[in-house]
Design a protein around this motif. Structure first.
Motif, short mmCIF file in Angstrom:
data_model
loop_
_atom_site.label_atom_id
_atom_site.label_comp_id
_atom_site.label_asym_id
_atom_site.label_seq_id
_atom_site.Cartn_x
_atom_site.Cartn_y
_atom_site.Cartn_z
N PRO A 413 0.89 -1.57 -0.27
CA PRO A 413 -0.13 -0.01 -0.04
C PRO A 413 1.08 1.22 -0.54
O PRO A 413 0.16 2.08 -0.58
N LEU A 435 -7.42 1.35 3.21
CA LEU A 435 -6.40 0.48 2.91
C LEU A 435 -4.91 0.10 3.89
O LEU A 435 -4.65 -1.13 4.04
N ASN A 447 -7.54 -6.17 -1.27
CA ASN A 447 -7.95 -5.59 -0.25
C ASN A 447 -8.90 -4.31 0.00
O ASN A 447 -10.05 -3.81 0.52
N LEU A 448 -8.87 -3.68 -1.11
CA LEU A 448 -9.35 -2.93 -1.90
C LEU A 448 -10.95 -3.35 -1.77
O LEU A 448 -12.64 -2.46 -1.05
#
Length: 713
Positions: A413, A435, A447-448
């Motif tokens: 990230p 995130l 993940n988003l």
């Protein structure tokens, strides 16, 4: 006695001064304006004049002050003086900043004020650039770019050197957001933000001028220190600098100003060339001498440059000439594409033995990166006159590398955070923060989608982003950059930033285009990253090759004062020189800049342009057309005009004829009433060059439009 001096110097140095140079040496009393054309032996004359004062007029060296434009020129003059007069004590050659600092230091010591300089080598982390960055962040709430910092510093320096009052700061153009407010806070911080008074280089000038204005005793002390003052490169001197010198010479008025109004190219830094034009108003008794003989360049270059600069109106009526022999005509080269000019230069230069006799000159520093890339690949050594490392540290370069890093791992990230606002996934700052809280070492896109609240349109977009990054992994870097610019939406994001923040779109896209040039022929993104590191290292070391056998790369500005056997002036297209800003402002300064470039050449001068850059058509610089017309004089146009009048006087008006200059464009196909079909090669204000089937013609635009001689094909 004076003849004995000149005879002795000729015997010792083999230097023979011409009549005007001798007058400049002998005219020691009172104000003198010495207008020195390029290559006219200015430095030799200055050194001889100082030597004459000491040897013949018995003036103690300590009573003479020579003010130069830069530390480098001060050192050069010291060395030249030592060579000419090895037995004489040294003379005080220094910059105006050095003189101003001496004054400020003495006054602040007297007032018991502690101070600290915040430019150059500083202490305690207090540097002008760092201070301005922090102030920008506090005022604008964004991170400052290197380009914004550079523009803000130029803006501040301009205001100080022009002595512009605070209530007029907003009248000075600056695209940096809230520049006036930042400058106000900067000035306040220097006064009250530290236990010492903080000073930058421009403060030394304004403070020295104020001290001389208000501290009469100190002014008198400095006035009595010197009996003769000489200023070199005075066309580059600012208003506050002129004020300081004027105060110093007010009593004895023994001031020698050496300058060339035709080489005044620093108005954006606050230079005041109008001071030279008004010199006789300030000093009615002044002598004005014209050093017009050029010893540097061939007959063709001198005569052409002399006629070129005469298009300017705000200048002294000088007539540069030379007794040098003819060499060969100025060479014109036009390529179909921008990229071909660097390849051509490599081809032309690679087999040359004396590389140090060659210079490649350009308007903008960004051009040097593409040049450096080509020359490095060809193994040709180069010296970068004004190396600018901002390209490799620019945020656009950083963005592209971060996009490429995402192809190797999409689980970080921290990388996505740096580019998420420039990616067409439309990830918000709030979503990015959410995130970063997820620590499962999975794909940032998964993940988003799975753990962060999103809009419906974002889900499909992020799936596409993930797939695109996966596909990019094995791509060659050039292809990858195309994908980043288009499919991932980076170029569109840049355009939006330009509209929102006032960045120059052409400049940012130019960085992307240069990256594409570097990426050509490379197979992997790892090779691309390594190539950037290699070129950055080359750039850093290139500034140490000054005295080696290497080609000089320089901007037109930085080339002033230099000379080379061969000079290649490149990027000579409309929008670069003259630029859009030149056309809005003072076009005469752009003419002077082009003139400076031309007069660096001794024997060989090439003017290089191109018809296309990055898919967009370009038009040859009007200055190239001007030079072409000077070398191919209007006699031909006049003859053609008489022929046309005879051939067209009985012809009826053509309803399809082009009647407005705005309808004419370089590369356009046209039909001439007499000469038939052709293609427009170039345009200037007065002439149009058209390639017809069997010949190329230079025609009067006014006549073509008034008589309806051209129509579009």
């Amino acid at each position: 006695m004076s003849q004995d001096f000149f005879d002795q110097m000729q015997k010792e140095t083999a230097v023979i001064l011409n009549e005007v140079q001798r007058k400049a040496v002998l005219q020691t009393e009172g104000p003198l304006l010495l207008l020195a054309s390029p290559g006219s032996g200015k430095t030799t004359t200055i050194i001889m004049r100082i030597g004459y004062l000491i040897q013949q007029k018995k003036v103690p060296p300590a009573r003479i002050k020579a003010v130069t434009f830069s530390r480098a020129s001060a050192n050069d003059m010291k060395e030249r003086f030592k060579q000419f007069f090895p037995e004489l004590p040294p003379v005080d050659f220094s910059t105006i900043h050095s003189l101003a600092f001496e004054t400020v230091r003495e006054q602040l010591y007297k007032e018991r004020v502690d101070y600290q300089i915040i430019e150059g080598n500083t202490e305690n982390g207090l540097h002008k650039k760092l201070i301005l960055r922090k102030l920008f962040e506090s005022v604008v709430s964004e991170t400052m770019t290197d380009d914004q910092l550079e523009e803000l510093m130029t803006y501040i320096s301009f205001i100080k050197n022009k002595m512009i009052a605070q209530d007029e700061w907003s009248s000075v153009k600056c695209t940096v957001p809230k520049a006036v407010k930042i400058l106000q806070r900067y000035e306040k911080f220097k006064q009250t933000g530290h236990h010492k008074l903080l000073l930058d280089f421009d403060d030394m000038l304004t403070m020295a001028n104020d001290i001389f204005e208000n501290e009469k005793e100190l002014l008198k002390k400095y006035q009595s220190r010197y009996d003769y003052i000489l200023t070199d490169e005075s066309q580059d001197t600012s208003l506050v600098q002129h004020k300081i010198v004027e105060k110093l010479t007010r009593e004895h008025r023994n001031l020698c100003v050496v300058a060339d109004d035709d080489q005044s190219i620093y108005s954006w830094r606050g230079a005041e060339p109008s001071y030279l034009l008004d010199f006789k108003k300030a000093y009615p008794s002044a002598e004005v001498l014209f050093m017009e003989q050029n010893y540097r360049s061939s007959k063709e270059i001198v005569e052409t440059a002399n006629n070129f600069i005469k298009q300017n109106k705000k200048r002294y009526a000088k007539n540069m000439f030379t007794k040098n022999l003819s060499s060969k005509p100025i060479v014109f080269k036009k390529f179909s594409d921008y990229k071909l000019q660097a390849k051509y230069l490599v081809k032309e230069i690679r087999d040359e033995e004396s590389l140090s006799d060659i210079a490649v000159l350009y308007r903008n520093n960004a051009t040097s990166i593409a040049l450096m890339n080509e020359f490095d690949r060809a193994g040709i050594p180069f010296f970068m006159k004004d190396s600018d490392n901002r390209f490799f540290s620019h945020w656009v370069v950083g963005d592209i590398l971060n996009f490429m890093r995402m192809t190797f791992t999409d689980k970080r990230p921290d990388i996505l955070e740096k580019i998420h606002t420039k990616l067409n996934g439309y990830i918000t700052k709030k979503q990015m923060m959410a995130l970063k809280q997820i620590k499962n070492n999975e794909s940032v896109f998964d993940n988003l989608i799975n753990h962060v609240p999103l809009k419906d349109y974002q889900v499909e977009r992020l799936k596409d982003n993930k797939d695109t990054f996966r596909q990019m992994k094995e791509m060659p870097p050039l292809h990858a950059i195309h994908v980043i610019r288009d499919r991932l939406g980076y170029e569109k994001a840049l355009e939006n930033m330009c509209e929102r923040l006032g960045f120059r779109k052409e400049y940012l896209l130019g960085i992307l285009n240069t990256l594409e040039e570097i990426a050509q022929e490379l197979k992997t993104m790892e090779e691309f990253a390594a190539r950037l590191k290699h070129l950055e290292a080359k750039l850093k070391t290139s500034k140490f090759k000054k005295d080696e056998n290497a080609v000089t790369f320089s901007t037109f500005h930085s080339a002033k004062g230099l000379e080379f056997e061969k000079v290649y002036m490149i990027d000579l297209v409309d929008g670069v020189i003259p630029s859009t800003e030149d056309k809005k402002g003072d076009i005469e300064e752009a003419v002077r800049l082009f003139y400076v470039g031309m007069t660096r050449a001794k024997r060989h001068l090439e003017l290089i342009s191109y018809q296309q850059r990055d898919g967009a058509k370009t038009m040859e610089s009007q200055f190239v057309s001007d030079v072409w017309n000077i070398m191919n004089p209007s006699k031909e146009i006049a003859i053609q005009g008489r022929e046309l009048r005879e051939k067209t006087k009985a012809v009826e008006a053509n309803p399809n004829a082009i009647s407005d200059m705005s309808e004419l464009q370089q590369g356009m196909s046209v039909k001439h009433r007499v000469f038939g079909a052709g293609s427009i090669k170039s345009l200037s204000e007065e002439t149009i060059r058209i390639q017809f089937l069997k010949q190329e013609k230079s025609l009067s635009i006014k006549m073509c439009l008034e008589r309806g001689l051209l129509e579009p094909v």
